[in-house]
Each structure stands twice: as structure tokens, then as C-alpha cells.
Scaffold this motif. Structure first.
Motif, PDB file in Angstrom:
ATOM      1  N   THR A 123       0.853  -1.182   0.000  1.00  0.00           N
ATOM      2  CA  THR A 123       0.000   0.000   0.000  1.00  0.00           C
ATOM      3  C   THR A 123       0.891   1.234   0.000  1.00  0.00           C
ATOM      4  N   PHE A 124       0.300   2.364  -0.349  1.00  0.00           N
ATOM      5  CA  PHE A 124       0.949   3.663  -0.232  1.00  0.00           C
ATOM      6  C   PHE A 124       0.059   4.466   0.692  1.00  0.00           C
ATOM      7  N   GLY A 125       0.396   4.491   1.954  1.00  0.00           N
ATOM      8  CA  GLY A 125      -0.500   5.080   2.939  1.00  0.00           C
ATOM      9  C   GLY A 125      -1.783   4.259   2.945  1.00  0.00           C
ATOM     10  N   SER A 126      -2.908   4.891   2.681  1.00  0.00           N
ATOM     11  CA  SER A 126      -4.186   4.165   2.653  1.00  0.00           C
ATOM     12  C   SER A 126      -4.557   3.692   1.253  1.00  0.00           C
ATOM     13  N   THR A 127      -3.713   3.959   0.260  1.00  0.00           N
ATOM     14  CA  THR A 127      -4.001   3.567  -1.125  1.00  0.00           C
ATOM     15  C   THR A 127      -3.609   2.121  -1.371  1.00  0.00           C
ATOM     16  N   ARG A 128      -4.573   1.334  -1.822  1.00  0.00           N
ATOM     17  CA  ARG A 128      -4.311  -0.052  -2.171  1.00  0.00           C
ATOM     18  C   ARG A 128      -3.836  -0.112  -3.615  1.00  0.00           C
ATOM     19  N   VAL A 129      -3.148  -1.190  -3.974  1.00  0.00           N
ATOM     20  CA  VAL A 129      -2.567  -1.344  -5.302  1.00  0.00           C
ATOM     21  C   VAL A 129      -3.161  -2.570  -5.981  1.00  0.00           C
ATOM     22  N   TRP A 130      -3.507  -2.407  -7.266  1.00  0.00           N
ATOM     23  CA  TRP A 130      -4.038  -3.504  -8.068  1.00  0.00           C
ATOM     24  C   TRP A 130      -3.239  -3.565  -9.361  1.00  0.00           C
ATOM     25  N   VAL A 131      -2.704  -4.722  -9.682  1.00  0.00           N
ATOM     26  CA  VAL A 131      -1.967  -4.905 -10.925  1.00  0.00           C
ATOM     27  C   VAL A 131      -2.913  -5.502 -11.962  1.00  0.00           C
ATOM     28  N   LEU A 132      -2.972  -4.833 -13.110  1.00  0.00           N
ATOM     29  CA  LEU A 132      -3.832  -5.254 -14.211  1.00  0.00           C
ATOM     30  C   LEU A 132      -2.985  -5.834 -15.337  1.00  0.00           C
ATOM     31  N   PRO A 133      -3.566  -6.703 -16.160  1.00  0.00           N
ATOM     32  CA  PRO A 133      -2.808  -7.227 -17.299  1.00  0.00           C
ATOM     33  C   PRO A 133      -2.552  -6.124 -18.322  1.00  0.00           C
ATOM     34  N   ASN A 134      -1.426  -6.221 -18.980  1.00  0.00           N
ATOM     35  CA  ASN A 134      -1.073  -5.268 -20.022  1.00  0.00           C
ATOM     36  C   ASN A 134      -1.872  -5.612 -21.283  1.00  0.00           C
ATOM     37  N   PRO A 135      -2.590  -4.639 -21.863  1.00  0.00           N
ATOM     38  CA  PRO A 135      -3.401  -4.938 -23.041  1.00  0.00           C
ATOM     39  C   PRO A 135      -2.608  -5.040 -24.343  1.00  0.00           C
ATOM     40  N   SER A 136      -1.300  -5.053 -24.260  1.00  0.00           N
ATOM     41  CA  SER A 136      -0.466  -5.167 -25.457  1.00  0.00           C
ATOM     42  C   SER A 136      -0.800  -6.449 -26.213  1.00  0.00           C
ATOM     43  N   GLY A 137      -0.745  -6.384 -27.536  1.00  0.00           N
ATOM     44  CA  GLY A 137      -0.952  -7.565 -28.363  1.00  0.00           C
ATOM     45  C   GLY A 137       0.080  -8.642 -28.117  1.00  0.00           C
ATOM     46  N   LEU A 138       1.215  -8.265 -27.527  1.00  0.00           N
ATOM     47  CA  LEU A 138       2.251  -9.250 -27.201  1.00  0.00           C
ATOM     48  C   LEU A 138       1.871 -10.100 -25.994  1.00  0.00           C
ATOM     49  N   ASN A 139       0.861  -9.686 -25.279  1.00  0.00           N
ATOM     50  CA  ASN A 139       0.403 -10.383 -24.082  1.00  0.00           C
ATOM     51  C   ASN A 139      -0.737 -11.329 -24.480  1.00  0.00           C
ATOM     52  N   ALA A 140      -0.421 -12.313 -25.300  1.00  0.00           N
ATOM     53  CA  ALA A 140      -1.433 -13.134 -25.969  1.00  0.00           C
ATOM     54  C   ALA A 140      -2.214 -14.056 -25.040  1.00  0.00           C
ATOM     55  N   HIS A 141      -1.693 -14.400 -23.869  1.00  0.00           N
ATOM     56  CA  HIS A 141      -2.437 -15.331 -23.024  1.00  0.00           C
ATOM     57  C   HIS A 141      -3.602 -14.660 -22.294  1.00  0.00           C
ATOM     58  N   TRP A 142      -3.712 -13.341 -22.379  1.00  0.00           N
ATOM     59  CA  TRP A 142      -4.872 -12.619 -21.849  1.00  0.00           C
ATOM     60  C   TRP A 142      -5.761 -12.232 -23.021  1.00  0.00           C
ATOM     61  N   THR A 143      -6.964 -12.742 -23.047  1.00  0.00           N
ATOM     62  CA  THR A 143      -7.908 -12.382 -24.103  1.00  0.00           C
ATOM     63  C   THR A 143      -8.630 -11.100 -23.701  1.00  0.00           C
ATOM     64  N   ALA A 144      -9.343 -10.529 -24.649  1.00  0.00           N
ATOM     65  CA  ALA A 144     -10.132  -9.333 -24.329  1.00  0.00           C
ATOM     66  C   ALA A 144     -11.126  -9.645 -23.214  1.00  0.00           C
ATOM     67  N   ALA A 145     -11.716 -10.814 -23.253  1.00  0.00           N
ATOM     68  CA  ALA A 145     -12.701 -11.190 -22.234  1.00  0.00           C
ATOM     69  C   ALA A 145     -12.065 -11.348 -20.857  1.00  0.00           C
ATOM     70  N   THR A 146     -10.917 -12.007 -20.771  1.00  0.00           N
ATOM     71  CA  THR A 146     -10.296 -12.205 -19.454  1.00  0.00           C
ATOM     72  C   THR A 146      -9.730 -10.889 -18.914  1.00  0.00           C
ATOM     73  N   MET A 147      -9.260 -10.015 -19.825  1.00  0.00           N
ATOM     74  CA  MET A 147      -8.810  -8.701 -19.361  1.00  0.00           C
ATOM     75  C   MET A 147      -9.992  -7.900 -18.828  1.00  0.00           C
ATOM     76  N   ALA A 148     -11.119  -7.958 -19.531  1.00  0.00           N
ATOM     77  CA  ALA A 148     -12.310  -7.238 -19.075  1.00  0.00           C
ATOM     78  C   ALA A 148     -12.751  -7.743 -17.705  1.00  0.00           C
ATOM     79  N   GLU A 149     -12.644  -9.045 -17.477  1.00  0.00           N
ATOM     80  CA  GLU A 149     -12.981  -9.601 -16.158  1.00  0.00           C
ATOM     81  C   GLU A 149     -12.096  -9.006 -15.074  1.00  0.00           C
TER      82      GLU A 149
END
Length: 74
Positions: free
Chosen positions: A37-63
Motif C-alpha cells: 500500500t501507499f498510505g491508505s491507497t491499495r494497489v491492483w496490478v492489471l494485465p497489459n493490453p499489449s498484443g504481445l500479451n497473448a495469453h490474456w484475451t479481451a474477455a479475461t482482461m475485461a474480467e
């Protein structure tokens, strides 16, 4: 980090687990909410929408983006 602590958003979204791992020296980070955390701010890591990130589909990224939206609304 200083800007996040000054602005104090509820969530900080970082796009790309590789970027997060490099920026915060956290080799074990995974997509989703992080323990860090940064003080009270929580952190969430999201998948990179780059086309090189092929194992994440548009649907799974949207989820994952939806999971963050739900957490932010809670």
C-alpha cells in the motif's frame, strides 16, 4: 509513490505485472490486488493490453478490470 501519498486515491492501478515487478522490486507479484500500500491507497496490478500479451484475451482482461471496478465501488 510521493504523488500517490499526496493525492490519496483509494486504488492505484498498475498496468502490466512486469512493469510492477520492476518498479517495486517484487518478483512474486501477480495480477490482482497487492499487499503493498501507499498510505491508505491499495494497489491492483492489471494485465497489459499489449498484443504481445497473448495469453490474456479481451474477455479475461475485461474480467480483471471489472474486478478492480467492483473493489473500487465497495
Amino acid at each position: 509513490a510521493a504523488r500517490v501519498e499526496r493525492l490519496r486515491p483509494r486504488w492505484l492501478a498498475v498496468v502490466g505485472v512486469t512493469a510492477y515487478r520492476a518498479a517495486f522490486d517484487d518478483r512474486k507479484a501477480r495480477i490482482g490486488p497487492q499487499e503493498r500500500t501507499f498510505g491508505s491507497t491499495r494497489v491492483w496490478v492489471l494485465p497489459n493490453p499489449s498484443g504481445l500479451n497473448a495469453h490474456w484475451t479481451a474477455a479475461t482482461m475485461a474480467e480483471e478490470f471489472g474486478r478492480l471496478r467492483e473493489a473500487a465501488q465497495a
